[in-house]
Design an enzyme around this catalytic site. Structure first.
Site, short mmCIF file in Angstrom:
data_model
loop_
_atom_site.label_atom_id
_atom_site.label_comp_id
_atom_site.label_asym_id
_atom_site.label_seq_id
_atom_site.Cartn_x
_atom_site.Cartn_y
_atom_site.Cartn_z
N ASP A 1 0.13 52.84 -19.40
CA ASP A 1 0.45 52.24 -20.71
C ASP A 1 1.07 50.84 -20.55
O ASP A 1 1.76 50.35 -21.45
CB ASP A 1 1.38 53.16 -21.51
N HIS B 1 -12.75 31.57 -4.43
CA HIS B 1 -11.73 32.09 -5.34
C HIS B 1 -10.82 33.10 -4.61
O HIS B 1 -10.55 34.18 -5.10
CB HIS B 1 -12.37 32.71 -6.58
N ASP C 1 -5.21 25.60 -4.63
CA ASP C 1 -5.87 25.31 -5.92
C ASP C 1 -5.03 26.02 -6.97
O ASP C 1 -5.08 27.25 -7.09
CB ASP C 1 -7.31 25.84 -5.88
N ASP D 1 -5.56 21.91 -13.43
CA ASP D 1 -6.39 22.56 -12.41
C ASP D 1 -6.54 21.57 -11.25
O ASP D 1 -7.34 20.64 -11.35
CB ASP D 1 -7.74 22.91 -13.04
N HIS E 1 -20.83 24.73 -4.56
CA HIS E 1 -20.48 24.75 -5.99
C HIS E 1 -20.73 23.38 -6.61
O HIS E 1 -21.02 22.41 -5.91
CB HIS E 1 -19.03 25.21 -6.19
N HIS F 1 -15.97 20.67 -13.99
CA HIS F 1 -16.17 21.41 -15.24
C HIS F 1 -15.26 20.81 -16.30
O HIS F 1 -14.28 20.13 -15.98
CB HIS F 1 -15.86 22.91 -15.02
N HIS G 1 -12.07 26.67 -17.30
CA HIS G 1 -13.48 26.27 -17.34
C HIS G 1 -13.81 26.17 -18.82
O HIS G 1 -14.20 27.13 -19.46
CB HIS G 1 -14.37 27.30 -16.64
N GLU H 1 -14.19 17.86 -8.29
CA GLU H 1 -13.71 18.72 -7.20
C GLU H 1 -14.77 19.06 -6.15
O GLU H 1 -15.14 20.23 -5.98
CB GLU H 1 -13.13 20.01 -7.79
N TYR I 1 -17.05 23.57 3.12
CA TYR I 1 -16.52 24.86 3.61
C TYR I 1 -17.39 25.29 4.79
O TYR I 1 -18.58 25.55 4.61
CB TYR I 1 -16.60 25.90 2.48
N ARG J 1 -11.20 21.21 -0.25
CA ARG J 1 -11.59 20.80 -1.62
C ARG J 1 -10.49 19.87 -2.11
O ARG J 1 -9.31 20.07 -1.80
CB ARG J 1 -11.73 22.02 -2.53
N GLU K 1 -9.37 18.23 -5.81
CA GLU K 1 -9.69 18.37 -7.24
C GLU K 1 -8.66 17.64 -8.10
O GLU K 1 -7.46 17.88 -7.96
CB GLU K 1 -9.69 19.86 -7.62
N1 GLY Z 1 -9.48 26.78 -10.14
C1 GLY Z 1 -10.82 27.07 -10.38
C2 GLY Z 1 -11.63 25.86 -10.33
O1 GLY Z 1 -11.26 24.89 -9.71
O2 GLY Z 1 -12.65 25.77 -10.96
MN MN Z 2 -11.62 23.43 -11.27
MN MN Z 3 -9.25 24.50 -9.28
#
Ligand code: GLY
Ligand code: MN
Ligand code: MN
Length: 439
Positions: free
Chosen positions: A36, A241, A258, A270, A349, A353, A360, A383, A387, A411, A413
């Protein structure tokens, strides 16, 4: 501009674009964590955007075809002393009329009884099928009943449409208020990245650093992380992720962080930064970092009105592929590698975004063959990454990878506002030059 004006202005725009259609926009419900216990409440961003109301289990109706004073209806949880003792304050029907500029409020139990009445006179219904299972059967039943009566009544809501085309078009173009909120979320997020880089040492656990980031988010009065913070050392950084955050930082590894915060009104940051745990890049790490940084900076320089997300991705991709060819990690002609996607085991990727109430964020990137052009007021992330791991098969014709490159994930970003004057990097407080990543 005060907060309530922000929401009422959005409702006005939304209703003017709805024309003679009714819109049914449900709030989020509480989600069970286990037994619960529930997850902390997270409002549905569409609902929040139009109402600024932060309770679960509500439904908003927007009825531009009805008389004034009957156009904005909110169904909410009732005042209830017992529930409020356990779970906190509720505005109730009288409270929302006073505090949220609602025309009429009812308790949510009344929705089945009243929805049909309010939909009378609409040409159609804007409701997102497939996303709100708790009220979808009711909406469909009322619509079906109307269609059944159509031969006798003539005009009734005939169309069922998704509200996204109107609402998400609005949400992807940020107004001044939103830009300032995203700027703040980005700044707090960037400060946390500086803090974590100053704290990281070999032997620490990833989770300890997650704690430093998220403590800072909370200390700044935000809701906390906007998404599962990724604190990924060594090979973990090659899991895009990765949120387990439970390895110890090894001397000689890179650390990819990240993380971004979510403000009380849900605007998000982000950011990703990658740096050596011991303060010194190895030659392989340095070579790859320089490629990603150059690609990211060049891609950011293309964030201006008239360009589109594909342009930004293409320039980043090209520089990454070129850099990987120079290092011998890819072989062949740059255009063929890109066309055959023979780089995807190393860069799998897209380059960014939209960013806003959702991390996103909503909004189309393309409409059929047409790429949506950037406009001043849009916010996006940039970003790119590289890798190097064994997880994906090596595309035909591409070389095996020497062990010295493996376990490197990088990465970088930033969050970038499109302006007429060029890119405005909202996260520049978090440093990224090669020199500033070293101790
Ligand atoms: N943190 C997720 C992305 O960079 O899209
Ligand atoms: Mn992102
Ligand atoms: Mn990110």
């Amino acid at each position: 501009m005060n907060e309530s004006n922000v929401f009422s202005r959005r409702r006005e725009t939304f209703c003017s674009r709805l024309g003679n259609h009714a819109a049914i926009i449900p709030a989020a419900n509480l989600v069970t964590h286990h037994a619960d216990c529930e997850y902390p409440f997270r409002q549905n961003s569409d609902f929040w955007y139009l109402t600024g109301f932060d309770e679960p289990s509500a439904v908003a109706l927007f009825l531009p075809y009805r008389p004034k004073g009957e156009q904005y209806i909110l169904f909410v949880l009732p005042k209830d002393t017992h529930s409020e003792v356990w779970s906190g304050f509720r505005w109730g029907t009288e409270g929302v009329v006073d505090a949220f500029d609602v025309d009429i409020a009812h308790t949510i139990e009344e929705l089945p009884k009243r929805l049909g009445y309010y939909l009378q006179g609409a040409d159609g219904i804007a409701f997102r099928i497939g996303k709100h299972p708790h009220i979808e059967p009711l909406v469909l039943k009322i619509w079906a009943d109307y269609l059944e009566k159509l031969p006798r009544t003539g005009f009734q809501p005939l169309l069922m449409m998704a509200p996204c085309s109107i609402l998400h078009n609005m949400r992807m173009r940020k107004d001044r208020h939103e830009i300032e909120r995203i700027r703040l979320a980005s700044k707090i997020s960037a400060e946390a990245h500086e803090l974590v880089r100053a704290s990281a040492r070999p032997g620490m656990n990833e989770r300890f650093l997650q704690g430093i980031i998220e403590q800072y988010f909370l200390q700044q009065g935000t809701r906390g992380p906007a998404y599962g913070s990724i604190v990924a050392s060594g090979d973990n950084a090659c899991i895009l992720h990765y949120i387990s955050n439970n390895s110890n930082l090894e001397d000689g590894d890179l650390l990819l962080v990240d993380a971004g915060c979510s403000l009380v009104d849900y605007y998000n940051g982000d950011i990703t930064r990658t740096f050596p745990v011991n303060g010194k890049f190895s030659s392989e790490q340095k070579a790859l970092y320089e490629i990603v940084l150059a690609a990211q900076k060049f891609a950011i320089s293309k964030v201006c009105p008239g360009n589109n997300a594909e342009d930004i991705h293409s320039v980043a991709l090209r520089l990454i592929v070129e850099g990987l060819i120079d290092l011998g990690l890819l072989v062949g002609d740059i255009d063929s590698i890109i066309e055959q996607e023979a780089y995807k085991h190393l860069f799998m990727h897209r380059t960014g975004h939209w960013l806003g109430l959702d991390v996103h964020d909503v909004g189309a990137y393309r409409l059929g063959d047409f790429h949506v052009s950037l406009e001043a007021g849009m916010v996006l992330t940039v970003e790119p990454g590289i890798y190097v791991s064994d997880r994906l098969p090596i595309p035909k014709g591409q070389p095996e990878i020497n062990a010295r490159w493996k376990g490197i994930g990088i990465r970088i970003e930033d969050d970038v506002l499109v302006t007429e004057k060029g890119p405005d990097v909202l996260t520049s407080y978090a440093l990224k030059s090669l020199e500033s990543m070293q101790k």
